[in-house]
Design a protein around this motif. Structure first.
Motif, short mmCIF file in Angstrom:
data_model
loop_
_atom_site.label_atom_id
_atom_site.label_comp_id
_atom_site.label_asym_id
_atom_site.label_seq_id
_atom_site.Cartn_x
_atom_site.Cartn_y
_atom_site.Cartn_z
N VAL A 66 -23.70 64.53 -27.42
CA VAL A 66 -23.95 63.08 -27.37
C VAL A 66 -23.58 62.41 -28.69
O VAL A 66 -22.90 61.38 -28.71
N VAL A 72 -21.86 58.66 -30.21
CA VAL A 72 -23.01 57.77 -30.32
C VAL A 72 -23.43 57.58 -31.79
O VAL A 72 -23.89 56.51 -32.18
N ALA A 77 -25.86 49.63 -32.43
CA ALA A 77 -27.30 49.79 -32.18
C ALA A 77 -27.63 49.60 -30.70
O ALA A 77 -28.46 50.32 -30.15
N LEU A 78 -26.96 48.66 -30.07
CA LEU A 78 -27.22 48.39 -28.65
C LEU A 78 -26.90 49.63 -27.79
O LEU A 78 -27.68 50.01 -26.91
N THR A 79 -25.77 50.26 -28.11
CA THR A 79 -25.39 51.48 -27.38
C THR A 79 -26.46 52.55 -27.58
O THR A 79 -26.88 53.23 -26.63
N PHE A 82 -29.43 52.14 -25.36
CA PHE A 82 -29.18 52.55 -23.97
C PHE A 82 -29.17 54.07 -23.84
O PHE A 82 -29.61 54.62 -22.83
N VAL A 83 -28.67 54.75 -24.87
CA VAL A 83 -28.68 56.22 -24.84
C VAL A 83 -30.12 56.72 -24.85
O VAL A 83 -30.50 57.61 -24.08
N LEU A 85 -32.63 55.24 -23.72
CA LEU A 85 -33.19 54.93 -22.40
C LEU A 85 -33.09 56.15 -21.48
O LEU A 85 -33.98 56.40 -20.68
N GLY A 86 -31.99 56.90 -21.65
CA GLY A 86 -31.81 58.09 -20.82
C GLY A 86 -32.95 59.07 -20.99
O GLY A 86 -33.32 59.76 -20.05
N TRP A 89 -36.55 59.29 -19.00
CA TRP A 89 -36.76 60.18 -17.86
C TRP A 89 -37.73 61.30 -18.19
O TRP A 89 -38.57 61.67 -17.38
N MET A 92 -41.28 60.24 -17.83
CA MET A 92 -41.67 60.17 -16.42
C MET A 92 -41.94 61.57 -15.89
O MET A 92 -42.90 61.81 -15.16
N LEU A 93 -41.07 62.51 -16.29
CA LEU A 93 -41.22 63.90 -15.89
C LEU A 93 -42.59 64.43 -16.31
O LEU A 93 -43.30 65.07 -15.54
#
Lengths: 134, 229
Positions: A66, A72, A77-79, A82-83, A85-86, A89, A92-93
């Motif tokens: 990555v 990356v 910074a915006l990118t 978003f990374v 954000l991945g 998950w 949540m797991l």
């Protein structure tokens, strides 16, 4: 034309080829390490530790891909947001596992089946280990 | 200064009217691609969740069944995919430098790796198919499987192989899509299409997709082929 390519380099963060080669080398070394760890007899009895090592290596490899192959580390910074954000998950797991692994703490009538053929994991059978196969 | 201004003017035709300039447009494209990749992580994430739950439930059985998978084949495939990832990273680097031959060369290497991956996968899968270890009602377990794996009930083996085929199958499907997309990109480079030769971002986006395919395999390999007891 020469100034053109320097301009491009400046804007698009062209990295030296050596960096990509080093990252690839590290990825191959880590792959060999994860295979080696899986073969070590002495470690085989420590399943949990072994899993942590295997997943730790996998996460390290993924981070290298990555950051360097996907660039990356050199992106805006915006990118990066978003990374990250991945990875939400994984949170949540975690909460889903909290649900699954605590169900047996509070038995519900009719949910007590322990047969191997039941579809839903209802009880933690980890502790029984290999004994139940004999 | 003059050259930079002229260069900026050169790229202005690439910029769509909703963007301020080329940099803003490029960032939007790349962020958009990452948003897509996040949905892909969640897509695969559901399968990883199913895997973890059943692995937790049937760890000893899964351990015995996993001996039926060939970790050497999986290891070769891992190396092939890691190398294809390097090739794509170098192709994107060449695209930034507008080196057309370099891009086409490295993308060809990527395509060969992708094809090699699928060929090895085909051998693994067809070997299992002929033994009857397949999805659906015809699932056979016992004959021809590894000594240790025979101790496991057919139902648990079927559970393991459902996860195996779904996860490696979905991953393989992504490899096929990757081959098609990289093929289209190569055709554009081959035809000197200015959309790719003057702007490195389309090549970068395809590269990001391909690295994602590599990322999924980085986790699939230890989870299925290198299971600890």
């Amino acid at each position: 034309m020469a100034s053109d390519s320097t301009h491009l380099s400046h804007n698009h963060h062209v990295q030296p080829v050596g960096m990509y080669m080093k990252v690839f080398g590290a990825l191959v070394v880590l792959m060999v390490a994860t295979i080696a760890v899986a073969q070590v007899e002495a470690l085989k009895e420590y399943s949990l530790l072994n899993n942590f090592i295997a997943m730790g290596i996998a996460v390290t490899k993924a981070t290298l891909v990555v950051l360097f192959f996907m660039g990356v580390k050199f992106s805006s910074a915006l990118t990066k947001i978003f990374v990250l954000l991945g990875f939400s998950w994984f949170f949540m797991l975690f909460f889903m596992f909290c649900d699954y692994f605590t169900r047996s703490w509070e038995p519900v009538p009719g949910w007590t089946g322990t047969s191997q053929e039941t579809a839903m994991p209802r009880e933690n059978r980890w502790s029984e280990g290999f004994d139940r196969l004999k | 200064m003059a050259t930079e201004a002229a260069h900026g003017h050169d790229q202005q035709w690439l910029v769509h009217h909703q963007y301020e300039d080329y940099e803003q447009q490029s960032e939007s494209y790349i962020v958009g691609m990452w948003a897509f990749l996040v949905t892909e992580i969640m897509f695969f994430g559901a399968l990883f969740l199913a895997y973890v739950l059943y692995r937790w439930q049937y760890q000893p059985e899964f351990y015995l069944i996993h001996k039926d998978l060939d970790w050497v084949m999986g290891g070769i495939n891992t190396t092939v995919l890691l190398f294809s990832s390097l090739a794509v990273a170098l192709a994107v680097r060449c695209a930034m430098l507008q080196d057309r031959k370099g891009v086409l060369g490295w993308l060809t290497v990527t395509q060969l790796c992708a094809a090699g991956f699928l060929v090895i996968k085909y051998f693994e899968w067809s070997h299992k198919y002929h033994k009857g270890v397949w999805l659906g009602e015809g699932f056979k377990w016992g004959e021809g499987v590894t000594k240790y794996a025979q101790d496991v009930s057919a139902n648990t083996a079927q559970l393991f192989y459902s996860l195996y085929y779904c996860m490696t199958g979905l991953h393989g499907f992504h490899v096929v899509i990757g081959i098609i997309v990289i093929g289209i990109l190569m055709r554009m480079w081959f035809k000197n299409n200015p959309l790719v030769t003057k702007d490195y971002v389309p090549t970068e986006l395809v590269g990001l997709y391909w690295h994602f395919v590599d990322l999924v395999w980085i986790f699939l390999y230890p989870l299925f082929y290198l299971m600890p007891r």
